[in-house]
Design a protein around this motif. Sequence first.
Motif, short mmCIF file in Angstrom:
data_model
loop_
_atom_site.label_atom_id
_atom_site.label_comp_id
_atom_site.label_asym_id
_atom_site.label_seq_id
_atom_site.Cartn_x
_atom_site.Cartn_y
_atom_site.Cartn_z
N PHE A 1 0.96 -1.25 0.03
CA PHE A 1 -0.12 -0.02 0.03
C PHE A 1 0.71 1.36 -0.05
O PHE A 1 2.10 1.10 0.42
N GLY A 2 0.45 2.25 -0.33
CA GLY A 2 0.79 3.79 -0.18
C GLY A 2 0.51 4.10 1.06
O GLY A 2 0.61 5.39 1.49
N ASN A 3 0.34 3.38 2.05
CA ASN A 3 0.06 3.80 3.66
C ASN A 3 0.99 3.03 4.45
O ASN A 3 1.24 1.95 4.17
N ALA A 4 0.83 3.62 5.83
CA ALA A 4 1.38 2.52 6.86
C ALA A 4 0.57 1.89 7.06
O ALA A 4 -0.64 1.69 6.95
N THR A 5 0.95 0.49 7.76
CA THR A 5 0.09 -0.63 8.10
C THR A 5 0.27 -0.93 9.75
O THR A 5 1.42 -0.49 10.27
N ALA A 6 -0.58 -1.21 10.54
CA ALA A 6 -0.40 -1.66 11.89
C ALA A 6 0.68 -2.81 11.68
O ALA A 6 1.37 -2.75 13.01
N ALA A 7 0.71 -3.49 10.69
CA ALA A 7 1.84 -4.53 10.91
C ALA A 7 3.41 -4.11 11.15
O ALA A 7 4.11 -4.59 11.67
N ASP A 8 3.41 -2.78 10.56
CA ASP A 8 5.11 -2.22 10.61
C ASP A 8 5.26 -1.82 12.02
O ASP A 8 6.06 -2.15 12.55
N VAL A 9 3.99 -1.09 12.58
CA VAL A 9 4.20 -0.81 14.17
C VAL A 9 4.44 -1.92 15.05
O VAL A 9 5.03 -2.07 15.80
N ASP A 10 3.51 -3.09 14.87
CA ASP A 10 3.79 -4.11 15.33
C ASP A 10 4.97 -4.87 15.59
O ASP A 10 5.69 -4.93 16.77
N LEU A 11 5.82 -4.98 14.51
CA LEU A 11 7.09 -5.32 14.46
C LEU A 11 8.00 -4.16 15.03
O LEU A 11 8.96 -4.87 15.62
N ALA A 12 8.05 -3.20 14.70
CA ALA A 12 8.73 -2.07 15.25
C ALA A 12 8.89 -1.90 16.81
O ALA A 12 9.76 -2.08 17.54
N GLU A 13 7.68 -2.03 17.33
CA GLU A 13 7.45 -2.38 18.88
C GLU A 13 8.21 -3.46 19.51
O GLU A 13 9.00 -3.57 20.65
N MET A 14 7.95 -4.59 18.62
CA MET A 14 8.70 -5.85 19.20
C MET A 14 10.24 -5.78 19.19
O MET A 14 11.10 -6.05 20.08
#
Length: 673
Positions: free
Chosen positions: A316-329
């Motif tokens: 997507f041309g958007n951020a996704t919850a998946a990238d935040v989830d991994l970054a937090e981990m």
Amino acid sequence: MTLEDTTKTLAMSQEGSFPLHMTEFDLNLVVHKGVMPFEQFARRRWATANFPPVQGLDVLDVGCAFGLSGLHFANIGARSVTCVDISALAVGNTAENAVRNNIDNLQALQSDVFSNVPSGRPFDAIFWNAPSRLDPNTNHCGEEPGREIIDSEFLVLRRLLAEGPNWLTQGGRIIVSLGGNNSADILTNIVQENFLECSTLIRGSGEDGKACTLIQIHKPFDRANVRFDQSERLTKRARNVYPAGVTRVSIGTIPIQGMSDRLSIYAQSGEGARVTDVDGNHYVDFHNNFSTLVHGHRHAGTIAAVASQLERGTSFGNATAADVDLAEMICERVPAIERLRYLNSGTEAVMFAIKAARAMTGRTRLAKLEGAFHGTYDWAEVSTRSHPGNWGDSPSSIAPYRNTPAHVTDDVVVLTINDVERSRNIIERHGSELACIVVDMLPCAAGMMPLDESYLSMLQDVAHKHGILLISDEVVCFRLGYQGASAARAFQPDFVTLGKVLGGGLPIGVVGGKKILMEAFAPQDSAPVPQGGTFSANPLSMAAGRAALASLTAPELDRISALGCYLREQSEAAAAENDLAISVQGAGSLFRFHAKKTRPCTYREAHHNAMESEILRRLQVGMLERGFYVAAPFWGSISTSMGKTHIEDFLNAFRSCLSEIPEIKEFCNRSAP
């Protein structure tokens, strides 16, 4: 339910208290009368608990009883399990237990060994829990009650070893659980009659205190059974479309014995610890795509995460919850990372770490270790391929490719690995000019020798003194500790670069570090270092990475690190027993072989001349032909899909190479100082 409780209950059940209900291996089981003698239960449970990893394998359970072993194999990741028993009651009991536990990758069939097993279905493992007595009926004329059962089981063993090899995949094996004093000799005799090979996997005792042994049986290695016809055809086609016939320098061609030309091995599929090529050859995969696949192939959690994301979209041309989830981990797990950015490769991660260091220090030069590979960014690649013909007396900045701009090599200061005083002096001379020092705790391309504690301490001290930022490149070596390599070595970098295992098998790069330094990438519209990428933080990589990282637990890392230590030590011991100049460097679950009598500690010590390189080439091809895939020249990694059996099999194949490839001893003797 304890073993004592279970056996007592089973014993009592002989008197009519069936059906019996029990819980074993997290399975809810029912046992009907007559499916198994209760005295065999302790060893069956021991054998099931100590069975080699079955993830991704096709398994045949002969004499399945009520299905304990087969159900457990199916439940922990076997691709398929076929359970057979001559008793219709046992088959029905197993099928009932499969339904009770929602297991759909198991088939139960009534069959006397192989009679009713569908033809054309090869198995990676065939399991049989032998009775306590296997002696054949010689002269008893039916006088001994139950003797006909013993004779029947003896005949099962004979048939299992006579016909079983025809039902095995290449590299597959028959595994027999033995008890009793005379069983091993009887089995060995039948193994020899059928021209097979056997070895002990594990010895122990059940909870009843009786001796238990798992024996593996397989066909001896036969080079004639290994075919590369399809790979050869694809190699020829590739030469018409790729420079040098390959898509990347790291994927080369190898000379297979008996082949007229070098070829690339083309993969078809992978499952767990195994990969299958286009010719149907199976390999235990110690290559793991250059150590990327820390969980092996088609890791269930990763596959499920990717499949779930595929249902929602690929990018997507958007951020996704998946990238935040991994970054937090990642931020929670790696102490040195307070903020991060995603990229698509380790090369990009190192490139942006260097750019950020330049932006935040106002300096342009950098230092790196001689021979260390940090991707293909011009400055990071300097002196990666230096050799005796150009490296001089002191470490020099050697151009990474033809016509490299002179200022690139001028901007890079090269350090000698593990030489504390020389490296300290070099950094002191250039300290005010250096933006960063790029460090790999276990520089694979340079020889995979661990950096000494004193060397790491010196780097930290001198960097702090001169305001030089430290970049810990953990694209390969992150797996050395639960919190990463730098945390495991008490090293305190300013930036950390990650990749490979963080993507769960999909492309990824991560540059992270201290919050104040990561401001190099902010604010969004006027950052000192603009950073973007069409596929950076793509949701498929994010989902795969989160699943892979979650499964990379501290106990699992400790387990595969112990396996790595065992592989390195035993390989060196095997070479020493054969008086061959072979040593093994590495740490944790990573290893690299050297055609050297002692382990090298610097890049120059690790450099191989033509003869030494030929030794490693012969070893790599020999292991490939025996069903073990390693990266060239001879390095690899252990995945969580592997167990002790995989390492023992590797060592057996390695010993076979040492004894059956005469050129290795010849070359070792000629290259010895």
